[in-house]
Design a protein around this motif. Sequence first.
Motif, PDB file in Angstrom:
ATOM      1  N   LYS A  79       0.850  -1.185   0.000  1.00 56.32           N
ATOM      2  CA  LYS A  79       0.000   0.000   0.000  1.00 56.32           C
ATOM      3  C   LYS A  79       0.888   1.237   0.000  1.00 56.32           C
ATOM      4  O   LYS A  79       1.980   1.219   0.586  1.00 56.32           O
ATOM      5  CB  LYS A  79      -0.907   0.019   1.234  1.00 56.32           C
ATOM      6  N   LEU A  80       0.394   2.305  -0.623  1.00 60.45           N
ATOM      7  CA  LEU A  80       1.139   3.554  -0.703  1.00 60.45           C
ATOM      8  C   LEU A  80       0.231   4.717  -0.333  1.00 60.45           C
ATOM      9  O   LEU A  80      -0.997   4.637  -0.452  1.00 60.45           O
ATOM     10  CB  LEU A  80       1.687   3.773  -2.117  1.00 60.45           C
ATOM     11  N   PHE A  81       0.866   5.803   0.098  1.00 62.41           N
ATOM     12  CA  PHE A  81       0.160   7.046   0.386  1.00 62.41           C
ATOM     13  C   PHE A  81       0.650   8.097  -0.603  1.00 62.41           C
ATOM     14  O   PHE A  81       1.840   8.425  -0.626  1.00 62.41           O
ATOM     15  CB  PHE A  81       0.439   7.489   1.826  1.00 62.41           C
ATOM     16  N   LEU A  82      -0.250   8.604  -1.437  1.00 64.45           N
ATOM     17  CA  LEU A  82       0.100   9.579  -2.474  1.00 64.45           C
ATOM     18  C   LEU A  82      -0.436  10.950  -2.087  1.00 64.45           C
ATOM     19  O   LEU A  82      -1.633  11.109  -1.830  1.00 64.45           O
ATOM     20  CB  LEU A  82      -0.492   9.164  -3.822  1.00 64.45           C
ATOM     21  N   LYS A  83       0.455  11.928  -2.055  1.00 66.09           N
ATOM     22  CA  LYS A  83       0.052  13.304  -1.742  1.00 66.09           C
ATOM     23  C   LYS A  83       0.258  14.146  -2.995  1.00 66.09           C
ATOM     24  O   LYS A  83       1.346  14.144  -3.586  1.00 66.09           O
ATOM     25  CB  LYS A  83       0.886  13.851  -0.581  1.00 66.09           C
ATOM     26  N   ILE A  84      -0.782  14.883  -3.397  1.00 60.38           N
ATOM     27  CA  ILE A  84      -0.789  15.577  -4.686  1.00 60.38           C
ATOM     28  C   ILE A  84      -1.095  17.048  -4.485  1.00 60.38           C
ATOM     29  O   ILE A  84      -2.047  17.409  -3.768  1.00 60.38           O
ATOM     30  CB  ILE A  84      -1.854  14.958  -5.624  1.00 60.38           C
ATOM     31  N   ALA A  85      -0.311  17.907  -5.111  1.00 61.72           N
ATOM     32  CA  ALA A  85      -0.572  19.347  -5.155  1.00 61.72           C
ATOM     33  C   ALA A  85      -0.931  19.734  -6.579  1.00 61.72           C
ATOM     34  O   ALA A  85      -0.407  19.176  -7.538  1.00 61.72           O
ATOM     35  CB  ALA A  85       0.655  20.115  -4.692  1.00 61.72           C
ATOM     36  N   GLY A  86      -1.811  20.711  -6.691  1.00 61.16           N
ATOM     37  CA  GLY A  86      -2.226  21.200  -8.006  1.00 61.16           C
ATOM     38  C   GLY A  86      -3.707  21.051  -8.255  1.00 61.16           C
ATOM     39  O   GLY A  86      -4.305  21.847  -8.979  1.00 61.16           O
ATOM     40  N   ALA A  87      -4.319  20.026  -7.676  1.00 64.00           N
ATOM     41  CA  ALA A  87      -5.759  19.831  -7.816  1.00 64.00           C
ATOM     42  C   ALA A  87      -6.495  20.893  -6.996  1.00 64.00           C
ATOM     43  O   ALA A  87      -6.097  21.178  -5.860  1.00 64.00           O
ATOM     44  CB  ALA A  87      -6.160  18.437  -7.352  1.00 64.00           C
ATOM     45  N   PRO A  88      -7.559  21.483  -7.526  1.00 63.43           N
ATOM     46  CA  PRO A  88      -8.284  22.555  -6.826  1.00 63.43           C
ATOM     47  C   PRO A  88      -9.194  21.992  -5.724  1.00 63.43           C
ATOM     48  O   PRO A  88     -10.393  21.764  -5.928  1.00 63.43           O
ATOM     49  CB  PRO A  88      -9.090  23.231  -7.946  1.00 63.43           C
ATOM     50  N   THR A  89      -8.634  21.733  -4.560  1.00 67.73           N
ATOM     51  CA  THR A  89      -9.393  21.135  -3.461  1.00 67.73           C
ATOM     52  C   THR A  89     -10.416  22.116  -2.894  1.00 67.73           C
ATOM     53  O   THR A  89     -10.229  23.334  -2.924  1.00 67.73           O
ATOM     54  CB  THR A  89      -8.452  20.657  -2.350  1.00 67.73           C
ATOM     55  N   VAL A  90     -11.477  21.580  -2.333  1.00 67.40           N
ATOM     56  CA  VAL A  90     -12.622  22.386  -1.924  1.00 67.40           C
ATOM     57  C   VAL A  90     -12.289  23.326  -0.772  1.00 67.40           C
ATOM     58  O   VAL A  90     -12.719  24.483  -0.761  1.00 67.40           O
ATOM     59  CB  VAL A  90     -13.808  21.463  -1.539  1.00 67.40           C
ATOM     60  N   ARG A  91     -11.521  22.862   0.202  1.00 63.26           N
ATOM     61  CA  ARG A  91     -11.300  23.654   1.421  1.00 63.26           C
ATOM     62  C   ARG A  91     -10.035  24.509   1.396  1.00 63.26           C
ATOM     63  O   ARG A  91      -9.738  25.199   2.364  1.00 63.26           O
ATOM     64  CB  ARG A  91     -11.258  22.729   2.638  1.00 63.26           C
ATOM     65  N   SER A  92      -9.278  24.477   0.322  1.00 71.49           N
ATOM     66  CA  SER A  92      -8.013  25.201   0.281  1.00 71.49           C
ATOM     67  C   SER A  92      -8.202  26.646  -0.168  1.00 71.49           C
ATOM     68  O   SER A  92      -8.993  26.940  -1.069  1.00 71.49           O
ATOM     69  CB  SER A  92      -7.037  24.511  -0.673  1.00 71.49           C
ATOM     70  N   ASN A  93      -7.442  27.544   0.469  1.00 73.73           N
ATOM     71  CA  ASN A  93      -7.394  28.939   0.036  1.00 73.73           C
ATOM     72  C   ASN A  93      -6.084  29.260  -0.677  1.00 73.73           C
ATOM     73  O   ASN A  93      -5.803  30.416  -0.966  1.00 73.73           O
ATOM     74  CB  ASN A  93      -7.570  29.868   1.244  1.00 73.73           C
ATOM     75  N   TYR A  94      -5.273  28.225  -0.925  1.00 72.42           N
ATOM     76  CA  TYR A  94      -4.009  28.402  -1.625  1.00 72.42           C
ATOM     77  C   TYR A  94      -4.217  28.247  -3.129  1.00 72.42           C
ATOM     78  O   TYR A  94      -5.075  27.474  -3.572  1.00 72.42           O
ATOM     79  CB  TYR A  94      -2.974  27.368  -1.164  1.00 72.42           C
ATOM     80  N   SER A  95      -3.393  28.946  -3.891  1.00 69.71           N
ATOM     81  CA  SER A  95      -3.407  28.735  -5.333  1.00 69.71           C
ATOM     82  C   SER A  95      -2.706  27.420  -5.647  1.00 69.71           C
ATOM     83  O   SER A  95      -1.931  26.896  -4.823  1.00 69.71           O
ATOM     84  CB  SER A  95      -2.686  29.882  -6.047  1.00 69.71           C
ATOM     85  N   SER A  96      -2.949  26.891  -6.841  1.00 69.21           N
ATOM     86  CA  SER A  96      -2.280  25.658  -7.247  1.00 69.21           C
ATOM     87  C   SER A  96      -0.769  25.833  -7.231  1.00 69.21           C
ATOM     88  O   SER A  96      -0.031  24.942  -6.786  1.00 69.21           O
ATOM     89  CB  SER A  96      -2.752  25.244  -8.643  1.00 69.21           C
ATOM     90  N   ALA A  97      -0.290  26.992  -7.701  1.00 69.00           N
ATOM     91  CA  ALA A  97       1.154  27.245  -7.742  1.00 69.00           C
ATOM     92  C   ALA A  97       1.754  27.235  -6.341  1.00 69.00           C
ATOM     93  O   ALA A  97       2.839  26.671  -6.118  1.00 69.00           O
ATOM     94  CB  ALA A  97       1.435  28.578  -8.432  1.00 69.00           C
ATOM     95  N   GLU A  98       1.059  27.843  -5.377  1.00 68.69           N
ATOM     96  CA  GLU A  98       1.549  27.868  -3.999  1.00 68.69           C
ATOM     97  C   GLU A  98       1.629  26.448  -3.437  1.00 68.69           C
ATOM     98  O   GLU A  98       2.623  26.076  -2.788  1.00 68.69           O
ATOM     99  CB  GLU A  98       0.636  28.719  -3.128  1.00 68.69           C
ATOM    100  N   SER A  99       0.598  25.666  -3.666  1.00 69.11           N
ATOM    101  CA  SER A  99       0.575  24.295  -3.152  1.00 69.11           C
ATOM    102  C   SER A  99       1.672  23.449  -3.776  1.00 69.11           C
ATOM    103  O   SER A  99       2.345  22.666  -3.093  1.00 69.11           O
ATOM    104  CB  SER A  99      -0.792  23.652  -3.419  1.00 69.11           C
ATOM    105  N   ILE A 100       1.858  23.603  -5.087  1.00 71.47           N
ATOM    106  CA  ILE A 100       2.892  22.831  -5.794  1.00 71.47           C
ATOM    107  C   ILE A 100       4.276  23.177  -5.259  1.00 71.47           C
ATOM    108  O   ILE A 100       5.081  22.284  -4.956  1.00 71.47           O
ATOM    109  CB  ILE A 100       2.803  23.084  -7.310  1.00 71.47           C
ATOM    110  N   ASN A 101       4.570  24.460  -5.129  1.00 73.33           N
ATOM    111  CA  ASN A 101       5.892  24.875  -4.646  1.00 73.33           C
ATOM    112  C   ASN A 101       6.137  24.396  -3.224  1.00 73.33           C
ATOM    113  O   ASN A 101       7.251  23.979  -2.890  1.00 73.33           O
ATOM    114  CB  ASN A 101       6.025  26.396  -4.720  1.00 73.33           C
ATOM    115  N   ARG A 102       5.098  24.434  -2.391  1.00 71.87           N
ATOM    116  CA  ARG A 102       5.262  23.995  -1.006  1.00 71.87           C
ATOM    117  C   ARG A 102       5.502  22.497  -0.942  1.00 71.87           C
ATOM    118  O   ARG A 102       6.349  22.020  -0.172  1.00 71.87           O
ATOM    119  CB  ARG A 102       4.033  24.400  -0.180  1.00 71.87           C
TER     120      ARG A 102
END
Length: 276
Positions: free
Chosen positions: A50-73
């Motif tokens: 089993k693996l745990f995958l964490k993804i940045a870039g998808a426009p999640t419902v509860r986030s106030n961050y931009s995709s670019a901010e999430s990706i860089n972080r």
Amino acid sequence: MVTKIIEGVSFDLKEDFCFDFLSEYGQVFRVFDKQDSGYISFGVQNANNKLFLKIAGAPTVRSNYSSAESINRLKSTVSIYQDLRHPKLIEIIDHKEIKEGYLTVFEWIEGECMGKQYGAFDKFLNLPLEDKFNIYKDILLFHQHVNQRGYIAIDFYDGCIMYNFTSKQTMICDIEFYSKKPVINKFGRMPGSSRYMSPEEFQLGTEIDERSNVFVMGATAFQLLGGGSDRSLEKWKADEKLYTIALKAIDIEKENRYRTIDEYYDAWNNACSSLS
């Protein structure tokens, strides 16, 4: 809002996003889409593990961050997990660019998260005292390692603690704000849960150092063994000697705390030994 279903697992996004790459890693069996971090995460299973995958870039419902901010972080967290590899830290396996995003791949941990936003918080608080002591020792030993590697623990709180109630194994799962020394407070109010944060983490321009992390460890003791934010002796479930040690660790005045994590751990461990 868009509702997506992948292999019977449904979740919501602000807008559509392509998750075709998930099939490379296995079959989705769980999704974590309610975080405010800007990430969406999946549990996947293949023929081997089993693996745990964490993804940045998808426009999640509860986030106030931009995709670019999430990706860089998320990209910035890779070196932290690599530098701080430890038997009690979730293992990073892979990381790469994906279409309009970034992916990190971790081992899957069988267990439950202590964070208040999850359902196991009360189970942690109701554990036998001996089990709580073992969890706390693992946390202290990991943060000795963090200090030895030249890092300061930022945003450590109960949501970083995973525990398997069957095997009684503790793991640390979220260290993305841990930072190389020296660390200066450039925010005023730094990232984190106020239940765990030292006074200097609210003061612009102050140094966040090892004594700040001593405070975090003391606050963790009160969360596991006492009344959380109520740090009175009446709420403390362990020996009074340990209460005195934890109380010194969370002194408002930094200079009154233990100077180092090692010094705090030695005081705590010696007091525990004298009780057995």
